[in-house]
Scaffold this motif. Structure first.
Motif, mmCIF file in Angstrom:
data_model
loop_
_atom_site.group_PDB
_atom_site.id
_atom_site.type_symbol
_atom_site.label_atom_id
_atom_site.label_comp_id
_atom_site.label_asym_id
_atom_site.label_seq_id
_atom_site.Cartn_x
_atom_site.Cartn_y
_atom_site.Cartn_z
ATOM 1 N N LYS A 1 28.326 27.801 34.201
ATOM 2 C CA LYS A 1 28.711 28.831 34.482
ATOM 3 C C LYS A 1 29.109 29.392 35.808
ATOM 4 O O LYS A 1 28.495 30.671 36.397
ATOM 5 C CB LYS A 1 27.704 29.937 33.798
ATOM 6 C CG LYS A 1 27.310 29.804 32.279
ATOM 7 C CD LYS A 1 26.277 30.616 31.829
ATOM 8 C CE LYS A 1 26.197 30.600 30.312
ATOM 9 N NZ LYS A 1 25.783 28.966 29.812
ATOM 10 N N ILE A 2 30.013 28.817 36.303
ATOM 11 C CA ILE A 2 30.525 29.086 37.900
ATOM 12 C C ILE A 2 31.929 29.782 37.680
ATOM 13 O O ILE A 2 32.718 29.143 37.205
ATOM 14 C CB ILE A 2 30.484 27.791 38.656
ATOM 15 C CG1 ILE A 2 29.272 27.228 38.780
ATOM 16 C CG2 ILE A 2 30.993 28.096 40.093
ATOM 17 C CD1 ILE A 2 29.135 25.597 39.289
ATOM 18 N N PRO A 3 32.148 30.882 38.291
ATOM 19 C CA PRO A 3 33.326 31.275 38.366
ATOM 20 C C PRO A 3 34.527 30.650 38.967
ATOM 21 O O PRO A 3 34.277 29.736 39.720
ATOM 22 C CB PRO A 3 33.356 32.562 39.136
ATOM 23 C CG PRO A 3 31.736 33.062 39.155
ATOM 24 C CD PRO A 3 31.016 31.684 38.949
ATOM 25 N N ILE B 1 41.272 37.172 44.539
ATOM 26 C CA ILE B 1 40.052 37.363 45.251
ATOM 27 C C ILE B 1 38.912 37.247 44.347
ATOM 28 O O ILE B 1 38.807 37.910 43.284
ATOM 29 C CB ILE B 1 40.206 39.007 45.877
ATOM 30 C CG1 ILE B 1 41.325 39.211 46.710
ATOM 31 C CG2 ILE B 1 38.899 39.143 46.639
ATOM 32 C CD1 ILE B 1 41.480 40.700 47.070
ATOM 33 N N PRO B 2 37.763 36.417 44.694
ATOM 34 C CA PRO B 2 36.838 35.964 43.940
ATOM 35 C C PRO B 2 35.688 36.911 44.237
ATOM 36 O O PRO B 2 34.828 36.698 44.777
ATOM 37 C CB PRO B 2 36.486 34.522 44.705
ATOM 38 C CG PRO B 2 37.056 34.612 46.206
ATOM 39 C CD PRO B 2 38.162 35.713 46.030
ATOM 40 N N TYR B 3 35.483 38.161 43.381
ATOM 41 C CA TYR B 3 34.583 39.097 43.482
ATOM 42 C C TYR B 3 33.421 38.695 43.004
ATOM 43 O O TYR B 3 32.290 39.329 43.336
ATOM 44 C CB TYR B 3 35.078 40.302 42.694
ATOM 45 C CG TYR B 3 36.003 41.100 43.607
ATOM 46 C CD1 TYR B 3 35.924 41.759 44.793
ATOM 47 C CD2 TYR B 3 37.436 41.243 43.184
ATOM 48 C CE1 TYR B 3 36.737 42.279 45.724
ATOM 49 C CE2 TYR B 3 38.289 42.054 43.965
ATOM 50 C CZ TYR B 3 38.244 42.469 45.419
ATOM 51 O OH TYR B 3 39.005 42.955 46.056
ATOM 52 N N HIS B 4 33.386 37.497 42.183
ATOM 53 C CA HIS B 4 31.972 36.811 41.651
ATOM 54 C C HIS B 4 31.491 35.603 42.317
ATOM 55 O O HIS B 4 30.738 35.008 42.047
ATOM 56 C CB HIS B 4 32.013 36.598 40.048
ATOM 57 C CG HIS B 4 32.274 38.219 39.403
ATOM 58 N ND1 HIS B 4 31.122 38.759 38.839
ATOM 59 C CD2 HIS B 4 33.105 38.931 39.323
ATOM 60 C CE1 HIS B 4 31.339 39.720 38.216
ATOM 61 N NE2 HIS B 4 32.658 40.027 38.486
ATOM 62 N N GLY B 5 32.331 35.471 43.708
ATOM 63 C CA GLY B 5 31.970 34.186 44.242
ATOM 64 C C GLY B 5 32.482 32.884 43.618
ATOM 65 O O GLY B 5 33.803 33.098 43.037
ATOM 66 N N GLY B 6 32.002 31.769 43.427
ATOM 67 C CA GLY B 6 32.271 30.750 42.654
ATOM 68 C C GLY B 6 33.432 29.919 43.548
ATOM 69 O O GLY B 6 33.444 29.811 44.647
ATOM 70 N N ILE B 7 34.312 29.399 42.783
ATOM 71 C CA ILE B 7 35.104 28.432 43.143
ATOM 72 C C ILE B 7 36.504 28.910 43.355
ATOM 73 O O ILE B 7 36.987 29.398 42.447
ATOM 74 C CB ILE B 7 35.410 27.196 42.339
ATOM 75 C CG1 ILE B 7 33.928 26.296 42.467
ATOM 76 C CG2 ILE B 7 36.383 26.092 42.723
ATOM 77 C CD1 ILE B 7 33.895 25.393 41.476
ATOM 78 N N GLU C 1 47.001 36.272 34.499
ATOM 79 C CA GLU C 1 46.451 36.163 35.672
ATOM 80 C C GLU C 1 45.115 35.433 36.047
ATOM 81 O O GLU C 1 44.077 35.644 36.617
ATOM 82 C CB GLU C 1 45.913 37.671 35.857
ATOM 83 C CG GLU C 1 47.217 38.601 35.982
ATOM 84 C CD GLU C 1 46.782 40.182 36.333
ATOM 85 O OE1 GLU C 1 45.887 40.057 36.877
ATOM 86 O OE2 GLU C 1 47.666 40.870 36.000
ATOM 87 N N GLY C 2 45.327 34.077 35.181
ATOM 88 C CA GLY C 2 44.105 33.051 35.339
ATOM 89 C C GLY C 2 42.926 33.475 34.688
ATOM 90 O O GLY C 2 41.883 32.672 34.774
ATOM 91 N N THR C 3 42.799 34.585 33.783
ATOM 92 C CA THR C 3 41.734 34.726 33.022
ATOM 93 C C THR C 3 41.731 33.968 31.734
ATOM 94 O O THR C 3 40.595 34.389 31.127
ATOM 95 C CB THR C 3 41.744 36.522 32.554
ATOM 96 O OG1 THR C 3 42.843 36.464 31.610
ATOM 97 C CG2 THR C 3 41.959 37.179 34.009
ATOM 98 N N PRO D 1 36.769 36.216 36.434
ATOM 99 C CA PRO D 1 36.201 37.198 36.154
ATOM 100 C C PRO D 1 36.389 38.451 36.801
ATOM 101 O O PRO D 1 36.674 38.570 38.063
ATOM 102 C CB PRO D 1 34.622 36.888 36.221
ATOM 103 C CG PRO D 1 34.500 35.890 37.325
ATOM 104 C CD PRO D 1 35.911 35.101 37.181
ATOM 105 N N GLY D 2 36.461 39.804 36.351
ATOM 106 C CA GLY D 2 36.725 41.055 36.945
ATOM 107 C C GLY D 2 38.145 41.468 37.047
ATOM 108 O O GLY D 2 38.433 42.409 37.869
#
Length: 459
Positions: free
Chosen positions: A66-68, A83-89, A200-202, A453-454
């Motif tokens: 469960k890593i973004p 932009i990785p607003y939930h952190g992750g990779i 968009e990569g979602t 995500p986001g």
């Protein structure tokens, strides 16, 4: 979902080479932003895969833990997509930059997602071919597909979605699918090409693209026409289009934009509402098209029209147009670019542009209006002081005014920039109950919500 924690990075090294993983502060910072106004956010790590097989291993690992995962091209987007607003990779695809096959007899090319449009066109020129989509920035083709990019040539050749014959996509669970075939058309099954393009990569990571290309025209003529008013210029677009003149590009640039272009690109264009034009075809046919266009714009009060036929002159003209955004970015140090992006029916375009100018003036904003008016798409460029709350408030109020004007007249909140983070709040108003269908598709393909995500959807 893992967030802002790097405890998994050592485990990640067991499935991909350590030299393909970076936690260097500079690299993280480079992947924390794009060219727009959205605030930055650091990823936990940046990973540089070399193949679809590696992307598959990385996404399967991320899904299990469960890593973004946030795909990254060159960071030229304007709505915070990467932009990785939930952190992750942050999954940087720039090393997947091979042109795999040119199928010149089929007018197709197969590429990896990190190939840029200029890189591709340099190779295609050997075959007398070119790739048509021209968003201005030398973006990666994977990023252009992810945002359904378009640009100056869309009036003739169509947008990114129109060029895609097949995509290889790695899904959230690590599975790999192809969305199309090499055939020019198909009535088989759902249009997965259309679904993935602009997602968009979602929904997944694009790892290979098969794209339509075109023969380089025998003759290219570029022109610049100036008008006494915005109304005259935009009305001329409608007249030219309705007359059936086969335009390759038809761009509107307002007087404020021309002033900035003159400063940045060292040209001396008259500071009036201007149309930038381009015709593709054979010499005899274009001669007639040019003369017909002259007659049409003369009826709309055109003050001056000039044409360029040699490559150097055409390139200088279009460089001035393409460098417009950068002329503002470099001309206002310390401020960030907010570029609105709406698209309307052609019949509503003049009113929309006039209302945009009125709104900017009422709010005291220094805004420049330009766009791909041949297909109803226009932008307003605003330079925003992100340290001043009132400056941000005015820019957001203006953006909302432009979007609502477009939506109320059958338009869209974004013609080409995409939703990203900046246009999420308009999705329900634009799509209605179809928005819930989109969310259901997202849930089905990415139940753990790890894929960018986001973006597009809140949360």
């Amino acid at each position: 979902m893992a967030s802002k924690t790097a405890g998994y990075i050592e485990e990640l090294k067991s499935i991909i080479s350590e030299d393909q993983i970076s936690v260097n502060e500079t690299i993280l910072e480079q992947h924390s932003k794009d060219e727009g106004y959205s605030p930055p956010s650091l990823p936990d790590a940046v990973v540089f895969p070399h193949s679809a097989e590696e992307v598959s291993r990385i996404t399967a690992f991320a899904n299990e833990n469960k890593i973004p995962i946030v795909p990254f091209g060159l960071g030229t987007s304007l709505e915070g997509h990467a932009i990785p607003y939930h952190g992750g990779i942050s999954l940087d695809l720039s090393r997947m930059n091979k042109i795999l096959e040119v199928m010149d007899k089929d007018f197709l090319v197969k590429v990896q997602p990190g190939v840029t449009r200029n890189q591709l066109n340099k190779e295609l020129k050997k075959y007398g071919l070119f790739f048509s989509v021209d968003p201005g920035a030398d973006a990666t083709l994977g990023g252009m597909a992810a945002t359904n990019a378009s640009g100056t040539t869309s009036v003739k050749y169509g947008i990114m979605r129109d060029q895609i014959r097949d995509l290889e996509v790695v899904l959230a669970n690590g599975g790999v699918i192809h969305t199309g075939t090499l055939a020019a058309k198909s009535s088989s099954g759902y249009s997965l090409n259309g679904l993935i393009t602009g997602s968009e990569g979602t929904l997944g990571v694009i790892t290979e693209l098969t794209l339509k290309v075109y023969g380089i025209p025998e003759t290219i003529v570029a022109g610049r026409a100036t008008f006494p008013s915005v109304e005259n210029a935009v009305d001329a677009v409608g007249k030219i289009m309705s007359a059936g003149v086969p335009m390759a590009r038809i761009e509107f640039v307002d007087a404020r934009s021309i002033r900035q272009v003159n400063k940045y690109s060292e040209v001396d264009y008259e500071e009036l509402p201007t149309l930038f034009l381009e015709f593709h075809g054979n010499q005899a046919g274009l001669a007639q098209d040019v003369e017909f266009t002259k007659e049409i714009v003369a009826e709309l009060g055109c003050k001056d029209i000039q044409f360029e036929t040699d490559t150097k002159g055409r390139n200088k003209l279009w460089e001035a147009r393409h460098n417009l955004a950068y002329s503002f970015i470099h001309g206002f140090p310390g401020k960030k670019l907010m570029g609105t992006d709406v698209c309307l029916p052609l019949s509503e375009l003049t009113g929309a542009i006039l209302d945009a100018r009125k709104g900017a003036d009422e709010l005291g904003l220094d805004g420049a209006i330009q766009g791909h008016v041949g297909d109803g798409n226009f932008h307003v460029l605003l330079m925003v002081d992100m340290k001043e709350k009132d400056s941000i408030r005015k820019a957001e109020e203006f953006n909302e005014r432009i979007v609502n004007y477009a939506l109320e007249r059958g338009g869209t909140c974004t013609g080409e920039h995409g939703v990203g983070r900046g246009k999420i709040k308009y999705q329900l108003k634009e799509h209605g109950s179809a928005y819930e269908v989109m969310k259901a598709i997202k849930q089905a393909l990415d139940p753990n919500g790890i894929m960018n995500p986001g973006k597009i959807f809140s949360g």
